[in-house]
Design an enzyme around this catalytic site. Structure first.
Site, PDB file in Angstrom:
ATOM      1  N   ASN A   1       0.877  -1.175   0.000  1.00  0.00           N
ATOM      2  CA  ASN A   1       0.000   0.000   0.000  1.00  0.00           C
ATOM      3  C   ASN A   1       0.914   1.224   0.000  1.00  0.00           C
ATOM      4  OD1 ASN A   1      -1.754   2.061   0.438  1.00  0.00           O
ATOM      5  ND2 ASN A   1      -2.437   1.384   2.465  1.00  0.00           N
TER       6      ASN A   1
ATOM      7  N   LYS B   1       0.141   4.287  -0.324  1.00  0.00           N
ATOM      8  CA  LYS B   1      -0.473   5.498   0.235  1.00  0.00           C
ATOM      9  C   LYS B   1      -0.217   6.683  -0.703  1.00  0.00           C
ATOM     10  CE  LYS B   1      -0.154   3.266   4.648  1.00  0.00           C
ATOM     11  NZ  LYS B   1      -0.054   3.320   6.091  1.00  0.00           N
TER      12      LYS B   1
ATOM     13  N   HIS C   1      -9.547   1.180   4.907  1.00  0.00           N
ATOM     14  CA  HIS C   1      -8.237   1.358   5.552  1.00  0.00           C
ATOM     15  C   HIS C   1      -8.381   2.322   6.736  1.00  0.00           C
ATOM     16  CE1 HIS C   1      -4.094   2.578   6.229  1.00  0.00           C
ATOM     17  NE2 HIS C   1      -3.772   1.422   5.685  1.00  0.00           N
TER      18      HIS C   1
ATOM     19  N   GLU D   1      -6.699   4.745   7.663  1.00  0.00           N
ATOM     20  CA  GLU D   1      -6.528   6.174   7.337  1.00  0.00           C
ATOM     21  C   GLU D   1      -7.794   6.744   6.702  1.00  0.00           C
ATOM     22  OE1 GLU D   1      -2.803   5.558   5.344  1.00  0.00           O
ATOM     23  OE2 GLU D   1      -1.972   5.028   7.301  1.00  0.00           O
TER      24      GLU D   1
ATOM     25  N   GLU E   1      -5.230  -4.780  10.570  1.00  0.00           N
ATOM     26  CA  GLU E   1      -4.248  -3.709  10.723  1.00  0.00           C
ATOM     27  C   GLU E   1      -4.554  -2.918  11.997  1.00  0.00           C
ATOM     28  OE1 GLU E   1      -2.318  -2.797   6.642  1.00  0.00           O
ATOM     29  OE2 GLU E   1      -3.866  -1.336   7.051  1.00  0.00           O
TER      30      GLU E   1
ATOM     31  N   GLY F   1       2.560   2.478  10.726  1.00  0.00           N
ATOM     32  CA  GLY F   1       3.497   3.587  10.562  1.00  0.00           C
ATOM     33  C   GLY F   1       4.206   3.999  11.847  1.00  0.00           C
TER      34      GLY F   1
ATOM     35  N   SER G   1       3.638  -1.892  10.416  1.00  0.00           N
ATOM     36  CA  SER G   1       5.083  -1.887  10.681  1.00  0.00           C
ATOM     37  C   SER G   1       5.763  -3.212  10.336  1.00  0.00           C
ATOM     38  CB  SER G   1       5.364  -1.496  12.136  1.00  0.00           C
ATOM     39  OG  SER G   1       4.922  -0.175  12.372  1.00  0.00           O
TER      40      SER G   1
END
Ligand code: 13P
Length: 257
Positions: free
Chosen positions: A10, A12, A96, A98, A168, A174, A214
């Site tokens: 991904n 992003k 996701h 985000e 996730e 991240g 991560s």
């Protein structure tokens, strides 16, 4: 049944089309003639067209990071499923964290997108995961149940059999702090139990459940050996050729032994 492992990138909001094409050609040189897991690239929309032209001869698939649920219309800034399909997209990331937490997408929005993706015969990668405060207050199962139950409204058992799920945990994305293998194993088992509950034990055991958060070369060996992990959805490390190709090799080695 052995599921073919999946390594999904991904990207992003990183990499221009030129950088994307360069990355794929370099990766192909590194992995040429080697057996690999299923590799899926989810670059920004702007890279899909050019990367698709590039990957047609390679054993790599393309995914999108998002889609709008309407077929077409006056929806400034959105992208439709047919536009994505015409760029060779075979997968779409839905829900996701985000999208959920920065862009306030609800489980209901996620659900509409899932329907659109599945109705177009494309494979959704449905992301679920708890925030740190949910984990610390013992609410991980409740959050996963909410995201799955509300996200999967109207998705029948034939449709669910065509999906990928990615666990996730938001606190691992991240941050450089991956979930421990024991936490991953527990959460993947929870997801599977919830799916069985929602579908009255009436689903095939071939829905891949990926871990994301991560993932790096130095933790990927341990994570891919974790029970219930069928592959990875990778952010940061997928932007780096060296790291990403190492993870691909580690995943391949685990499954081929
Ligand atoms: P990182 O690998 O950068 O933690 O991101 C994970 C992710 O969000 C993949 O969708």
């Amino acid at each position: 049944m052995i599921k073919k492992p999946i390594v999904a990138a991904n990207w992003k909001m990183y990499k221009t089309p030129q950088e994307g094409v360069f990355f794929i050609s370099e990766l192909n040189n590194l992995l040429l003639d080697k057996e690999k897991p299923s590799i899926i690239f989810c670059p920004p929309f702007t890279s899909l067209f050019h990367m698709n032209e590039m990957i047609s001869d390679l054993d790599i698939s393309l995914g999108a990071q998002n889609v709008y649920f309407e077929k077409d219309g006056a929806f400034t800034g959105e992208i439709s499923m047919s536009m994505l399909k015409s760029c060779g997209v075979q997968y779409v990331i839905v829900g996701h964290s985000e999208r959920r937490h920065i862009f306030n997408e609800s489980n209901k929005d996620t659900n509409k997108k899932l329907h659109t993706v599945l109705e177009n015969d494309i494979v959704p990668i449905l992301c679920v995961g708890e925030k740190l405060e949910d984990r610390e207050s013992g609410n991980t199962r409740m959050i996963l149940m909410e995201q799955l139950k509300d996200g999967l409204v109207g998705i029948n058992k034939d449709m669910i059999d065509r999906m990928i799920i990615a666990y996730e945990p938001v606190w691992a994305i991240g941050t450089g702090v991956n979930a421990l293998p024991s936490q991953v194993e527990e959460s993947h088992a929870m997801i599977w139990e919830i799916l069985l509950e929602l579908y009255d034990n009436n689903i095939k055991n071939n829905i891949p459940i990926l871990y994301g958060g991560s993932v790096k070369p130095d933790n990927s060996e341990e994570l891919i050996r974790t029970k219930g992990v069928d592959g990875f959805l990778i952010g940061g490390a997928s932007l780096n050729l060296d790291m990403f190709s190492k993870i691909i090799e580690i995943v391949h080695n685990k499954f081929m032994r």
